[in-house]
Motif scaffolding. Structure first.
Motif, mmCIF file in Angstrom:
data_model
loop_
_atom_site.group_PDB
_atom_site.id
_atom_site.type_symbol
_atom_site.label_atom_id
_atom_site.label_comp_id
_atom_site.label_asym_id
_atom_site.label_seq_id
_atom_site.Cartn_x
_atom_site.Cartn_y
_atom_site.Cartn_z
ATOM 1 N N ILE A 22 51.072 44.340 -15.651
ATOM 2 C CA ILE A 22 50.075 44.330 -14.585
ATOM 3 C C ILE A 22 50.402 43.219 -13.591
ATOM 4 O O ILE A 22 50.743 42.108 -13.984
ATOM 5 N N LEU A 23 50.281 43.521 -12.299
ATOM 6 C CA LEU A 23 50.433 42.527 -11.238
ATOM 7 C C LEU A 23 49.065 42.241 -10.644
ATOM 8 O O LEU A 23 48.382 43.155 -10.170
ATOM 9 N N VAL A 24 48.652 40.976 -10.671
ATOM 10 C CA VAL A 24 47.387 40.552 -10.068
ATOM 11 C C VAL A 24 47.703 39.934 -8.706
ATOM 12 O O VAL A 24 48.456 38.963 -8.626
ATOM 13 N N SER A 74 42.732 33.418 -4.885
ATOM 14 C CA SER A 74 41.954 32.408 -5.599
ATOM 15 C C SER A 74 42.663 32.099 -6.913
ATOM 16 O O SER A 74 42.722 32.946 -7.813
ATOM 17 N N VAL A 75 43.204 30.888 -7.026
ATOM 18 C CA VAL A 75 43.952 30.519 -8.228
ATOM 19 C C VAL A 75 43.068 30.599 -9.469
ATOM 20 O O VAL A 75 43.486 31.088 -10.522
ATOM 21 N N THR A 76 41.835 30.140 -9.332
ATOM 22 C CA THR A 76 40.911 30.151 -10.470
ATOM 23 C C THR A 76 40.646 31.562 -10.962
ATOM 24 O O THR A 76 40.722 31.848 -12.170
ATOM 25 N N LEU A 77 40.347 32.456 -10.036
ATOM 26 C CA LEU A 77 40.063 33.837 -10.417
ATOM 27 C C LEU A 77 41.319 34.520 -10.944
ATOM 28 O O LEU A 77 41.259 35.244 -11.950
ATOM 29 N N ALA A 78 42.449 34.296 -10.303
ATOM 30 C CA ALA A 78 43.694 34.921 -10.740
ATOM 31 C C ALA A 78 44.040 34.501 -12.162
ATOM 32 O O ALA A 78 44.413 35.337 -13.001
ATOM 33 N N ASN A 79 43.907 33.213 -12.442
ATOM 34 C CA ASN A 79 44.203 32.720 -13.791
ATOM 35 C C ASN A 79 43.211 33.269 -14.810
ATOM 36 O O ASN A 79 43.579 33.580 -15.954
ATOM 37 N N VAL A 83 42.239 37.049 -19.405
ATOM 38 C CA VAL A 83 41.535 38.197 -19.998
ATOM 39 C C VAL A 83 42.508 39.323 -20.319
ATOM 40 O O VAL A 83 42.484 39.908 -21.413
ATOM 41 N N LEU A 84 43.383 39.635 -19.373
ATOM 42 C CA LEU A 84 44.304 40.755 -19.553
ATOM 43 C C LEU A 84 45.370 40.448 -20.599
ATOM 44 O O LEU A 84 45.756 41.315 -21.379
ATOM 45 N N LYS A 85 45.841 39.213 -20.636
ATOM 46 C CA LYS A 85 46.839 38.841 -21.643
ATOM 47 C C LYS A 85 46.246 38.904 -23.044
ATOM 48 O O LYS A 85 46.938 39.252 -24.007
ATOM 49 N N ASP A 131 51.558 39.279 -14.321
ATOM 50 C CA ASP A 131 52.140 38.405 -13.307
ATOM 51 C C ASP A 131 51.125 38.203 -12.200
ATOM 52 O O ASP A 131 50.280 39.082 -11.938
ATOM 53 N N ILE A 132 51.198 37.053 -11.534
ATOM 54 C CA ILE A 132 50.251 36.710 -10.475
ATOM 55 C C ILE A 132 50.997 36.364 -9.195
ATOM 56 O O ILE A 132 51.986 35.624 -9.227
#
Length: 225
Positions: A3-5, A9-14, A19-21, A28-29
């Motif tokens: 999945i590519l995010v 927003s670093v906080t939201l992306a992390n 959650v997904l991991k 990947d972000i």
């Protein structure tokens, strides 16, 4: 499943990645549209979680380019822009689903599972190979009604092989499905996961065979063989 995010927003992306991991996905972000398009041109993904408000370009333009280049990844728009016009435009341009921020994590996970199931061409929520059944909603394996306890990385490996049961999956495809581009997963590490998975599957009449020089595939065997 990879999945590519795409989220600035670093906080939201992390948070999304965590959650997904935990669900066993390789994640990947990237934080802008240009990086997303560059990564998608070089790497294969099963799903893109796409924000619309990005620092360099509108997410709608990213989506338009993704579909124009005929990338086959499913796209889930995750945006604070909840106007009907935005939702209709996103779906018309090829997004597979649209969620509005703030969102419920449980619903996000359910939609991710649904999109990945749809992308794999699976209509039923469960599939079976030999004695082993795979529930795509919970991403869990069972045999004879009892759950099979599998660590996350081995579960992701089994899921990758299960989706192509009986067909050879290349080592490179397995590496891409298990790890993001910030992780160094070697062919030797994959062999270790395969070895552990063989031992877990042996009591249930399945094994992982090696197609020498190519990859691996699932095969039915007699229990105890």
């Amino acid at each position: 499943m990879r999945i590519l995010v795409v989220e600035d927003s670093v906080t939201l992306a992390n948070g999304l990645a965590t959650v997904l991991k935990q669900g066993g996905y390789a994640v990947d972000i990237v934080g802008d549209g240009g990086s997303a398009l560059a990564v998608l041109a070089a790497e294969r993904f099963d799903l893109v979680v796409l924000d619309l408000t990005l620092p360099d370009m509108d997410g709608i333009d990213v989506l338009r380019t993704i579909r124009g280049r005929q990338h086959d990844a499913a796209v889930l728009i995750l945006s604070a822009r909840g106007a009907l016009e935005d939702r209709v435009k996103g779906l018309d341009l090829g997004a597979d689903d649209y969620m509005i921020k703030p969102f419920d994590v449980g619903e996000l996970e359910a939609r991710v599972r649904m999109l990945l199931r749809r992308r794999a061409g699976l209509k039923a929520a469960t599939m079976a190979f030999g004695e082993v059944a795979f529930d795509l909603n919970t991403r869990s394996f069972s045999a004879q009604g009892a759950a099979i306890d599998i660590p996350a990385r081995e579960l992701a490996l089994l899921e990758t092989l299960f989706m192509r049961a009986g067909k050879v999956v290349s080592k490179q495809a397995i590496i891409e499905s298990l790890a993001g581009f910030d992780e160094d997963l070697s062919a030797n590490a994959v062999e270790q996961y395969v070895s552990r998975l063989r031992k877990r599957l042996a009591p249930y009449g399945l094994t992982v065979r090696t197609a020498r020089g190519i990859g691996y595939y699932l095969e039915k065997i007699a229990p105890g063989a």
